[in-house]
Enzyme design. Structure first.
Site, PDB file in Angstrom:
ATOM      1  N   GLN A  53      13.230  -1.785  10.804  1.00  0.00           N
ATOM      2  CA  GLN A  53      11.897  -1.167  10.738  1.00  0.00           C
ATOM      3  C   GLN A  53      11.465  -0.716  12.138  1.00  0.00           C
ATOM      4  OE1 GLN A  53       9.755  -1.005   7.762  1.00  0.00           O
ATOM      5  NE2 GLN A  53       8.730   0.434   9.116  1.00  0.00           N
TER       6      GLN A  53
ATOM      7  N   HIS B  93      12.138  -7.905  11.403  1.00  0.00           N
ATOM      8  CA  HIS B  93      12.447  -6.690  10.634  1.00  0.00           C
ATOM      9  C   HIS B  93      12.948  -5.607  11.615  1.00  0.00           C
ATOM     10  CE1 HIS B  93      12.612  -4.013   7.393  1.00  0.00           C
ATOM     11  NE2 HIS B  93      11.351  -3.897   7.045  1.00  0.00           N
TER      12      HIS B  93
ATOM     13  N   ARG C  50      19.060  -8.430   3.306  1.00  0.00           N
ATOM     14  CA  ARG C  50      17.604  -8.652   3.267  1.00  0.00           C
ATOM     15  C   ARG C  50      17.361  -9.945   2.507  1.00  0.00           C
ATOM     16  NH1 ARG C  50      12.332  -5.210   1.561  1.00  0.00           N
ATOM     17  NH2 ARG C  50      12.790  -4.446   3.640  1.00  0.00           N
TER      18      ARG C  50
ATOM     19  N   CYS D 167       4.280  -0.073   7.632  1.00  0.00           N
ATOM     20  CA  CYS D 167       5.693  -0.132   7.221  1.00  0.00           C
ATOM     21  C   CYS D 167       5.859   0.152   5.734  1.00  0.00           C
ATOM     22  CB  CYS D 167       6.286  -1.489   7.580  1.00  0.00           C
ATOM     23  SG  CYS D 167       5.340  -2.867   6.921  1.00  0.00           S
TER      24      CYS D 167
ATOM     25  N   ASP E 287       0.015  -4.153   8.022  1.00  0.00           N
ATOM     26  CA  ASP E 287       1.021  -4.523   7.016  1.00  0.00           C
ATOM     27  C   ASP E 287       0.285  -5.343   5.957  1.00  0.00           C
ATOM     28  OD1 ASP E 287       3.387  -5.153   5.683  1.00  0.00           O
ATOM     29  OD2 ASP E 287       4.082  -6.620   7.172  1.00  0.00           O
TER      30      ASP E 287
ATOM     31  N   ARG F 136      13.180   5.666   8.512  1.00  0.00           N
ATOM     32  CA  ARG F 136      14.040   4.508   8.233  1.00  0.00           C
ATOM     33  C   ARG F 136      15.475   4.979   8.011  1.00  0.00           C
ATOM     34  NH1 ARG F 136      12.105   0.031   6.029  1.00  0.00           N
ATOM     35  NH2 ARG F 136      14.020  -0.821   6.904  1.00  0.00           N
TER      36      ARG F 136
HETATM   37  N1  NVA Z   1       5.652  -8.277   5.864  1.00  0.00           N
HETATM   38  C1  NVA Z   1       6.154  -7.589   4.689  1.00  0.00           C
HETATM   39  C2  NVA Z   1       6.974  -6.414   5.113  1.00  0.00           C
HETATM   40  C3  NVA Z   1       7.491  -5.583   3.985  1.00  0.00           C
HETATM   41  C4  NVA Z   1       8.305  -4.406   4.461  1.00  0.00           C
HETATM   42  C5  NVA Z   1       6.957  -8.537   3.837  1.00  0.00           C
HETATM   43  O1  NVA Z   1       7.773  -9.290   4.383  1.00  0.00           O
HETATM   44  O2  NVA Z   1       6.760  -8.543   2.613  1.00  0.00           O
HETATM   45  N1   CP Z   2       9.158  -1.156   4.945  1.00  0.00           N
HETATM   46  C1   CP Z   2      10.077  -1.689   4.127  1.00  0.00           C
HETATM   47  O1   CP Z   2      10.919  -2.480   4.520  1.00  0.00           O
HETATM   48  O2   CP Z   2       9.968  -1.278   2.841  1.00  0.00           O
HETATM   49  P1   CP Z   2      10.788  -1.863   1.595  1.00  0.00           P
HETATM   50  O3   CP Z   2      10.309  -3.286   1.389  1.00  0.00           O
HETATM   51  O4   CP Z   2      10.438  -0.966   0.443  1.00  0.00           O
HETATM   52  O5   CP Z   2      12.239  -1.844   1.934  1.00  0.00           O
END
Ligand code: NVA
Ligand code: CP
Length: 342
Positions: free
Chosen positions: A142, A139, A112, A277, A235, A322
């Site tokens: 997800q 993602h 990540r 999410c 989101d 997830r």
């Molecule tokens: N769009 C958000 C998703 C988090 C799961 C981010 O990248 O912070």
């Molecule tokens: N939805 C998601 O990816 O959550 P986290 O950022 O907590 O991993």
């Protein structure tokens, strides 16, 4: 002798949804549902006994980290968390060199972080399956959980309409648009023009939609975008790595998912769900939530507390999924399963 490489998924990385066919994504979604049933029935499924998996996190995470960790343990593997502050990556060592080292010790790698090119390089140089746990662009894990949740609720995917309202050019919006297009789910993106998905992403999605028959709508008009939705999805307005709160609050205030927005769908109650999410800003119980209230006078951002706690809400089932779907993906790509075709 069985050639494990003949399996459709064995040894493959999961970097972006566009690399998978509808049948492959459907297989992973259905396998996730199967593994969920096994877990609930207490039936062991140690497909990754004796494997080691590395979990690399440049950005924070609750769900993705927890899901990969528990999924790996349920599969009999050993997960090792390697946070941004813990390893040399980026500061003293390149992605390529890190990939070569990790690939010699671990059987699979989750990443990540910021750049999609990092996860691509990890896959290129590690020699083991690499799973994208979120980048600035996509993602994909997800998506497996999200469409698994949609299938659980509606029994099928094709022909449903999923509407994403909010920052239409973030990783989750990109992934929903392309995955829906592959799977034949109609996707509406409702956002101010400044936050429409990039042309590149639209081109990828349109190409898939031609084959699947998915209807893609990108609009700044709430009435048009909401109409006929089965799934209303949102989101955060500011993603990890961004900090332009004032600009986003001003642009996105009219695009909040509230009861009035859900009403615009015109969809019967039993054919409508809300998804997110997570994490979500639906009240002021977080540090950021409080700061936004003080600065801009709003107590809820992308979704109201009323919708978040309503009968439509499925975000916590989605979060649980997830784990089951990541388990399916890891088992399929690393578990020597017999999957000659899908
Ligand atoms: N769009 C958000 C998703 C988090 C799961 C981010 O990248 O912070
Ligand atoms: N939805 C998601 O990816 O959550 P986290 O950022 O907590 O991993």
């Amino acid at each position: 002798m069985t050639d494990f490489k003949n399996s459709v998924f064995q040894g493959r990385s999961v970097l972006a949804e566009k690399d998978f066919t509808a049948a492959e994504l459907e297989y992973l979604i259905d396998f996730g549902l199967h593994l969920k049933a096994l877990k609930k029935a207490g039936i062991p499924h140690h497909y990754l006994e004796g494997k080691n998996v590395a979990l690399l996190f440049e950005k924070s995470s609750t769900r993705t980290r927890s899901a990969f960790t528990t999924a790996a343990i349920d599969l009999g593997a050993h997960p090792e968390f390697l946070g941004a502050g813990d390893i040399q990556l980026g500061k003293k060592e390149s992605v390529e060199d890190t990939a070569k080292v990790l690939g010699s010790m671990f059987d699979g790698i989750e990443f990540r972080g910021f750049k999609q090119s990092s996860v691509e390089q990890l896959a290129e140089f590690s020699g083991v399956p690499v799973w994208n746990g979120l980048t600035d662009e996509w993602h994909p894990t997800q998506m497996l959980a999200d469409f698994m949740t949609v299938k659980e609720n509606f029994g099928h995917l094709k022909g449903l309409t999923l509407t994403f309202m909010g920052d239409g050019r973030n990783n989750v919006a990109n992934s929903l648009l392309v995955t829906g297009a592959i799977l034949g789910v109609n996707v509406h993106i409702v956002a101010p023009k400044e936050l429409f998905p990039s042309q590149d992403i639209q081109d990828i999605a349109n190409k898939f939609a031609k084959d699947s028959g998915a209807d893609l709508v990108i609009t700044d008009d709430l009435d048009k975008g909401m109409k006929g939705s089965n799934v209303v999805y949102t989101d955060v307005w500011v993603s990890m790595g961004e900090s332009n709160w004032e600009e986003r609050v001003n642009l996105l205030k009219p695009y909040q998912v509230n009861m009035a927005a859900l009403k615009k769908t015109g969809t019967p109650d039993d054919q409508l769900i809300f998804m997110h999410c997570l994490p979500a800003f639906h009240d002021t119980t977080t540090e950021y939530g409080k700061e936004i209230e003080e600065k801009y006078g709003i107590t809820e951002m992308e979704v109201t507390d009323e919708v978040f706690r309503s009968k439509y809400a499925r975000q916590f089932e989605e979060a649980e999924n997830r784990m089951h779907s990541i388990k399916a993906m890891m088992a399929a790509t690393l578990g020597n399963l017999f999957i000659p075709r899908v």
